[in-house]
Design a protein around this motif. Structure first.
Motif, PDB file in Angstrom:
ATOM      1  N   GLU A  84      -7.900 -39.995  24.083  1.00 20.08           N
ATOM      2  CA  GLU A  84      -7.312 -40.168  25.420  1.00 20.08           C
ATOM      3  C   GLU A  84      -7.079 -41.645  25.761  1.00 20.08           C
ATOM      4  OE1 GLU A  84      -9.562 -37.991  28.358  1.00 20.08           O
ATOM      5  OE2 GLU A  84      -8.646 -36.098  27.756  1.00 20.08           O
ATOM      6  N   LEU A  85      -6.448 -42.348  24.818  1.00 16.22           N
ATOM      7  CA  LEU A  85      -6.139 -43.754  25.035  1.00 16.22           C
ATOM      8  C   LEU A  85      -4.643 -43.997  25.251  1.00 16.22           C
ATOM      9  CD1 LEU A  85      -8.517 -45.312  22.361  1.00 16.22           C
ATOM     10  CD2 LEU A  85      -8.876 -45.213  24.837  1.00 16.22           C
ATOM     11  N   SER A  86      -3.854 -42.939  25.109  1.00 13.69           N
ATOM     12  CA  SER A  86      -2.425 -43.018  25.422  1.00 13.69           C
ATOM     13  C   SER A  86      -1.955 -41.632  25.845  1.00 13.69           C
ATOM     14  CB  SER A  86      -1.618 -43.521  24.216  1.00 13.69           C
ATOM     15  OG  SER A  86      -1.799 -42.679  23.099  1.00 13.69           O
ATOM     16  N   GLU A  87      -0.753 -41.562  26.360  1.00 10.87           N
ATOM     17  CA  GLU A  87      -0.242 -40.325  26.938  1.00 10.87           C
ATOM     18  C   GLU A  87      -0.206 -39.200  25.912  1.00 10.87           C
ATOM     19  OE1 GLU A  87       0.703 -38.063  30.004  1.00 10.87           O
ATOM     20  OE2 GLU A  87       0.585 -40.240  30.237  1.00 10.87           O
ATOM     21  N   GLY A  88      -0.915 -38.086  26.228  1.00  9.68           N
ATOM     22  CA  GLY A  88      -0.872 -36.891  25.387  1.00  9.68           C
ATOM     23  C   GLY A  88      -1.483 -37.059  24.010  1.00  9.68           C
ATOM     24  N   GLN A  89      -2.320 -38.082  23.806  1.00  9.17           N
ATOM     25  CA  GLN A  89      -2.870 -38.378  22.481  1.00  9.17           C
ATOM     26  C   GLN A  89      -3.817 -37.281  22.007  1.00  9.17           C
ATOM     27  OE1 GLN A  89      -5.609 -41.693  22.258  1.00  9.17           O
ATOM     28  NE2 GLN A  89      -4.850 -42.298  20.242  1.00  9.17           N
ATOM     29  N   LYS A  90      -3.700 -36.927  20.719  1.00  8.38           N
ATOM     30  CA  LYS A  90      -4.610 -35.986  20.066  1.00  8.38           C
ATOM     31  C   LYS A  90      -4.994 -36.559  18.706  1.00  8.38           C
ATOM     32  CE  LYS A  90      -4.508 -32.521  23.078  1.00  8.38           C
ATOM     33  NZ  LYS A  90      -3.914 -33.313  24.188  1.00  8.38           N
ATOM     34  N   ASP A  91      -6.202 -36.251  18.247  1.00  4.54           N
ATOM     35  CA  ASP A  91      -6.621 -36.701  16.918  1.00  4.54           C
ATOM     36  C   ASP A  91      -5.652 -36.231  15.844  1.00  4.54           C
ATOM     37  OD1 ASP A  91      -8.774 -37.621  18.341  1.00  4.54           O
ATOM     38  OD2 ASP A  91     -10.297 -36.612  17.126  1.00  4.54           O
ATOM     39  N   SER A  92      -5.105 -35.026  16.030  1.00  4.56           N
ATOM     40  CA  SER A  92      -4.213 -34.430  15.036  1.00  4.56           C
ATOM     41  C   SER A  92      -2.896 -35.184  14.905  1.00  4.56           C
ATOM     42  CB  SER A  92      -3.939 -32.965  15.390  1.00  4.56           C
ATOM     43  OG  SER A  92      -3.425 -32.856  16.705  1.00  4.56           O
ATOM     44  N   ASP A  93      -2.603 -36.112  15.830  1.00  2.00           N
ATOM     45  CA  ASP A  93      -1.380 -36.913  15.713  1.00  2.00           C
ATOM     46  C   ASP A  93      -1.435 -37.837  14.499  1.00  2.00           C
ATOM     47  OD1 ASP A  93      -0.579 -35.744  18.079  1.00  2.00           O
ATOM     48  OD2 ASP A  93      -1.185 -37.448  19.331  1.00  2.00           O
ATOM     49  N   SER A  94      -2.627 -38.305  14.152  1.00  2.00           N
ATOM     50  CA  SER A  94      -2.740 -39.284  13.071  1.00  2.00           C
ATOM     51  C   SER A  94      -3.684 -38.863  11.954  1.00  2.00           C
ATOM     52  CB  SER A  94      -3.216 -40.627  13.636  1.00  2.00           C
ATOM     53  OG  SER A  94      -4.400 -40.464  14.395  1.00  2.00           O
ATOM     54  N   LEU A  95      -4.365 -37.728  12.121  1.00  2.00           N
ATOM     55  CA  LEU A  95      -5.310 -37.260  11.115  1.00  2.00           C
ATOM     56  C   LEU A  95      -5.031 -35.803  10.765  1.00  2.00           C
ATOM     57  CD1 LEU A  95      -8.648 -38.686  12.575  1.00  2.00           C
ATOM     58  CD2 LEU A  95      -7.315 -39.647  10.688  1.00  2.00           C
ATOM     59  N   PRO A  96      -5.350 -35.388   9.534  1.00  3.77           N
ATOM     60  CA  PRO A  96      -5.272 -33.960   9.204  1.00  3.77           C
ATOM     61  C   PRO A  96      -6.289 -33.178  10.044  1.00  3.77           C
ATOM     62  CG  PRO A  96      -5.621 -35.311   7.232  1.00  3.77           C
ATOM     63  CD  PRO A  96      -5.856 -36.196   8.420  1.00  3.77           C
ATOM     64  N   ASP A  97      -6.176 -31.860  10.043  1.00  6.66           N
ATOM     65  CA  ASP A  97      -7.214 -31.077  10.727  1.00  6.66           C
ATOM     66  C   ASP A  97      -8.547 -31.363  10.038  1.00  6.66           C
ATOM     67  OD1 ASP A  97      -8.024 -28.650   8.840  1.00  6.66           O
ATOM     68  OD2 ASP A  97      -5.862 -28.937   8.640  1.00  6.66           O
ATOM     69  N   TYR A  98      -9.612 -31.241  10.829  1.00  6.41           N
ATOM     70  CA  TYR A  98     -10.911 -31.696  10.330  1.00  6.41           C
ATOM     71  C   TYR A  98     -11.451 -30.855   9.177  1.00  6.41           C
ATOM     72  CZ  TYR A  98     -11.393 -35.343  13.808  1.00  6.41           C
ATOM     73  OH  TYR A  98     -11.217 -36.502  14.528  1.00  6.41           O
ATOM     74  N   ARG A  99     -10.991 -29.633   9.026  1.00  2.00           N
ATOM     75  CA  ARG A  99     -11.406 -28.835   7.864  1.00  2.00           C
ATOM     76  C   ARG A  99     -10.970 -29.529   6.573  1.00  2.00           C
ATOM     77  NH1 ARG A  99      -8.592 -24.919   4.916  1.00  2.00           N
ATOM     78  NH2 ARG A  99      -9.943 -23.504   3.702  1.00  2.00           N
ATOM     79  N   ARG A 102     -11.018 -26.747  -3.723  1.00  2.00           N
ATOM     80  CA  ARG A 102     -10.089 -25.678  -3.322  1.00  2.00           C
ATOM     81  C   ARG A 102      -9.471 -25.997  -1.968  1.00  2.00           C
ATOM     82  NH1 ARG A 102     -10.810 -21.747  -0.010  1.00  2.00           N
ATOM     83  NH2 ARG A 102     -13.074 -22.033   0.048  1.00  2.00           N
ATOM     84  N   ILE A 103     -10.297 -26.493  -1.032  1.00  2.00           N
ATOM     85  CA  ILE A 103      -9.780 -26.834   0.300  1.00  2.00           C
ATOM     86  C   ILE A 103      -8.842 -28.036   0.221  1.00  2.00           C
ATOM     87  CG2 ILE A 103     -10.432 -27.622   2.614  1.00  2.00           C
ATOM     88  CD1 ILE A 103     -13.097 -26.125   2.211  1.00  2.00           C
ATOM     89  N   VAL A 104      -9.229 -29.035  -0.551  1.00  2.58           N
ATOM     90  CA  VAL A 104      -8.413 -30.244  -0.658  1.00  2.58           C
ATOM     91  C   VAL A 104      -7.079 -29.954  -1.327  1.00  2.58           C
ATOM     92  CG1 VAL A 104      -8.299 -32.536  -1.732  1.00  2.58           C
ATOM     93  CG2 VAL A 104     -10.402 -31.792  -0.613  1.00  2.58           C
ATOM     94  N   SER A 105      -7.043 -28.981  -2.231  1.00  5.94           N
ATOM     95  CA  SER A 105      -5.795 -28.645  -2.926  1.00  5.94           C
ATOM     96  C   SER A 105      -4.714 -28.157  -1.966  1.00  5.94           C
ATOM     97  CB  SER A 105      -6.057 -27.589  -4.002  1.00  5.94           C
ATOM     98  OG  SER A 105      -6.395 -26.337  -3.414  1.00  5.94           O
ATOM     99  N   GLU A 106      -5.112 -27.769  -0.752  1.00  6.13           N
ATOM    100  CA  GLU A 106      -4.142 -27.324   0.247  1.00  6.13           C
ATOM    101  C   GLU A 106      -3.423 -28.502   0.918  1.00  6.13           C
ATOM    102  OE1 GLU A 106      -6.510 -25.077   2.922  1.00  6.13           O
ATOM    103  OE2 GLU A 106      -7.117 -23.575   1.437  1.00  6.13           O
ATOM    104  N   VAL A 107      -3.880 -29.729   0.621  1.00  3.76           N
ATOM    105  CA  VAL A 107      -3.327 -30.926   1.253  1.00  3.76           C
ATOM    106  C   VAL A 107      -2.401 -31.638   0.278  1.00  3.76           C
ATOM    107  CG1 VAL A 107      -3.875 -33.123   2.367  1.00  3.76           C
ATOM    108  CG2 VAL A 107      -5.432 -31.176   2.609  1.00  3.76           C
ATOM    109  N   ASP A 108      -1.244 -32.069   0.755  1.00  6.38           N
ATOM    110  CA  ASP A 108      -0.277 -32.813  -0.048  1.00  6.38           C
ATOM    111  C   ASP A 108      -0.931 -34.042  -0.679  1.00  6.38           C
ATOM    112  OD1 ASP A 108       2.672 -33.510  -0.689  1.00  6.38           O
ATOM    113  OD2 ASP A 108       1.896 -35.301   0.326  1.00  6.38           O
ATOM    114  N   SER A 109      -0.620 -34.323  -1.933  1.00  2.00           N
ATOM    115  CA  SER A 109      -1.264 -35.421  -2.654  1.00  2.00           C
ATOM    116  C   SER A 109      -0.977 -36.769  -1.989  1.00  2.00           C
ATOM    117  CB  SER A 109      -0.813 -35.442  -4.110  1.00  2.00           C
ATOM    118  OG  SER A 109       0.596 -35.590  -4.193  1.00  2.00           O
ATOM    119  N   LYS A 110       0.198 -36.928  -1.408  1.00  2.10           N
ATOM    120  CA  LYS A 110       0.527 -38.174  -0.715  1.00  2.10           C
ATOM    121  C   LYS A 110      -0.373 -38.359   0.504  1.00  2.10           C
ATOM    122  CE  LYS A 110       4.380 -40.704   1.373  1.00  2.10           C
ATOM    123  NZ  LYS A 110       5.831 -40.651   1.727  1.00  2.10           N
TER     124      LYS A 110
END
Length: 547
Positions: A455-470, A495-503
């Protein structure tokens, strides 16, 4: 032979206090034949560079003489842990002294000197030599110190002290320990001791330290195993305790791991760690900035459970970007916990800071600069209250955020101690749920269910700059702890990490590497995981490694 374990919370270099603890156990257990204390109990584990001061060693040796007098006075044999100077060099032996009838009848020097994870004993100690065997009241006893029985811990030791037990009949094995509590540690100890007991066909006395020492917490849980490795006597976890057994007539009841839930252990560990940090640093209470988010809520709940509601203060500091819930949820949380909440809005101060920046530098600050301005204003406000009240400031960042640098230096990283900095974000939620399950809904459901946001800027969410925490937590756990995990843990995380793009994976790992400079300046973090930030993971700030 009746053997007693004195499981105490000692204070590093508080020799009068440590002597009082030792004397108390001896005078209250005069029917014992032998009383065993933990590793380096006289000086306290771990004294770090206090060992370079001659006055410290002199004070320790004076206490040793007083303990010898107690042994003679009460006709009780005692085993204590001490630092023994080595002639001709500025190093010590980590030693165990067997004192009987007022005299040191046997001395054992620790042979395996750990220098990994949180340990750095090679800085001050050298390996000892000699036999571990001594005789007392007709019993042949083998004596070891902590790491000596952890030879199989993949540290490249050249000799295994426990092998000296081969073909040597003993009536009992005793090991003095200062073994930090971490997830999975009790099961490791149990497995190691079971193997030793079965190989020598003798009971094992595992005398452990308890208490918080800076960021490290010792759980105690001293125990006695029978000849088959079954635990037949078990001291309390995270509390001082005394356990006595007759090794010729051991109890028949078998004890198991006292914690069936990781989060039950984590909560007790954090509570003791916070209590002892304040007690040993001579603080009476804490102050915490309350954002209405899950991290500050969990920190406030732990503090209230550890210190009592009257010793915890909270401050809510809404800005122009704060949601209504950041204040109302903080109010509901503090009402549930019974702690006082101060209101200190920062809107006007934030606007004045922007104007001052523009006046000085001739331009409007960037979006990130504005976000950090708010965090630093809040950090300063809580620090000011800490100075004025004498309360210790706790910071509230979790391990996931600290790993990727999702924290502001001199802002939300302000504070003397972090209770949850070794908990990944999913652990924060799970521990919050556990607290509510045990104590009722202390942490409001609205806080647990809301989307994470600084909540440091308008409508900010952690998910804007980070993957979901799982996904983020799985990536981080693999990156930080892979070599310490069980194969099935690695397989599940992969197995969980394989769901995330390598980049995206590379971006996250690079964030971890680039933010080492922040973690170097972070407050001490109470340790839970197998590889904590700080003393448990020592990385260069100027290194060029890229995963």
């Amino acid at each position: 032979m009746k053997i007693t374990i004195g499981q105490c919370s000692f204070v590093v270099a508080d020799f009068a206090y440590n002597y009082h603890k030792i004397k108390e156990v001896i005078t209250n257990n005069q029917d014992s034949d032998l009383i065993v204390f933990s590793e380096l109990c006289v000086i306290g584990y771990y004294p770090y560079d206090l060992l370079v001061y001659d006055e410290v060693i002199k004070a320790q040796n004076e206490i040793i003489e007083k303990i010898k007098q107690l042994s003679e006075q009460y006709a009780i044999a005692v085993i204590i842990g001490v630092a023994s100077a080595v002639d001709g060099i500025k190093k010590f032996h980590n030693s165990a002294l067997v004192i009987d009838k007022g005299e040191v009848v046997f001395t054992y020097h620790k042979k395996l000197i750990p220098s990994y994870s949180i340990f750095d004993e090679k800085r001050h100690f050298i390996a000892g030599e000699g036999t571990p065997f001594f005789e007392l009241q007709g019993k042949r006893i083998a004596l070891f110190i902590c790491e000596d029985i952890w030879f199989d811990n993949h540290q490249g030791y050249l000799k295994n002290p426990v092998l000296e037990l081969d073909h040597n009949k003993v009536d009992c094995v005793i090991t003095l320990n200062a073994s930090p509590s971490m997830l999975g540690k009790f099961a490791q100890r149990e497995s190691i001791v079971k193997k030793i007991a079965q190989e020598v066909n003798a009971p094992v006395i595992y005398a452990s330290q308890v208490g918080g020492y800076d960021e490290i917490i010792y759980d105690g849980a001293s125990f006695v195993s029978d000849n088959h490795g079954n635990i037949v006597a078990l001291a309390n976890s995270f509390k001082e305790d005394v356990v006595s057994v007759d090794i010729d007539n051991l109890p028949q009841k078998v004890h198991s791991n006292p914690y069936s839930s990781d989060y039950a252990l984590i909560l007790d560990q954090l509570i003791l760690g916070l209590q002892d940090y304040l007690r040993k640093c001579r603080f009476t209470g804490v102050v915490i900035g309350s954002s209405g988010g899950i991290d500050s809520a969990l920190t406030l709940a732990i503090a209230a459970l550890a210190l009592g509601k009257e010793n915890v203060k909270a401050i809510t500091m809404p800005s122009v970007y704060s949601s209504e819930g950041s204040v109302s949820d903080s109010e509901r949380l503090c009402h549930n916990l019974g702690i006082h909440l101060y209101h200190r809005p920062i809107k006007e101060e934030f606007e004045a800071t922007i104007l001052a920046f523009e006046k000085a530098f001739g331009k409007e600050p960037k979006k990130l600069t504005k976000e950090n301005m708010q965090a630093r204003i809040r950090g300063r406000i809580v620090m000011e209250y800490s100075n004025d009240s004498g309360l210790l400031m706790l910071t509230t960042g979790n391990k996931s955020e600290l790993a990727v640098g999702y924290a502001t230096l001199y802002g939300d990283m302000c504070g003397a101690l972090n209770c949850i900095g070794d908990l990944y974000k999913h652990d924060v939620y799970a521990l919050s749920e556990y607290i509510n399950q045990i104590y009722g809904e202390l942490i409001p459901r609205e806080i647990i269910d809301k989307a994470p946001s600084a909540e440091l800027s308008e409508g900010q969410k952690d998910s804007d700059s980070l993957p979901d925490y799982r996904h983020l937590d799985a990536m981080l756990k693999l990156y930080l702890e892979r070599d310490l995990l069980m194969p099935e843990e690695v397989e599940n995380l992969e197995r969980i990490v394989s769901e995330v793009d390598s980049k995206e994976q590379r971006r996250i790992y690079r964030m971890v590497e680039l933010n080492e400079f922040k973690r170097k300046q972070a407050p001490q973090i109470l340790i839970i995981q197998r590889r904590p930030f700080g003393i448990g993971r020592r990385m260069p700030v100027t290194g060029a490694f890229q995963k």
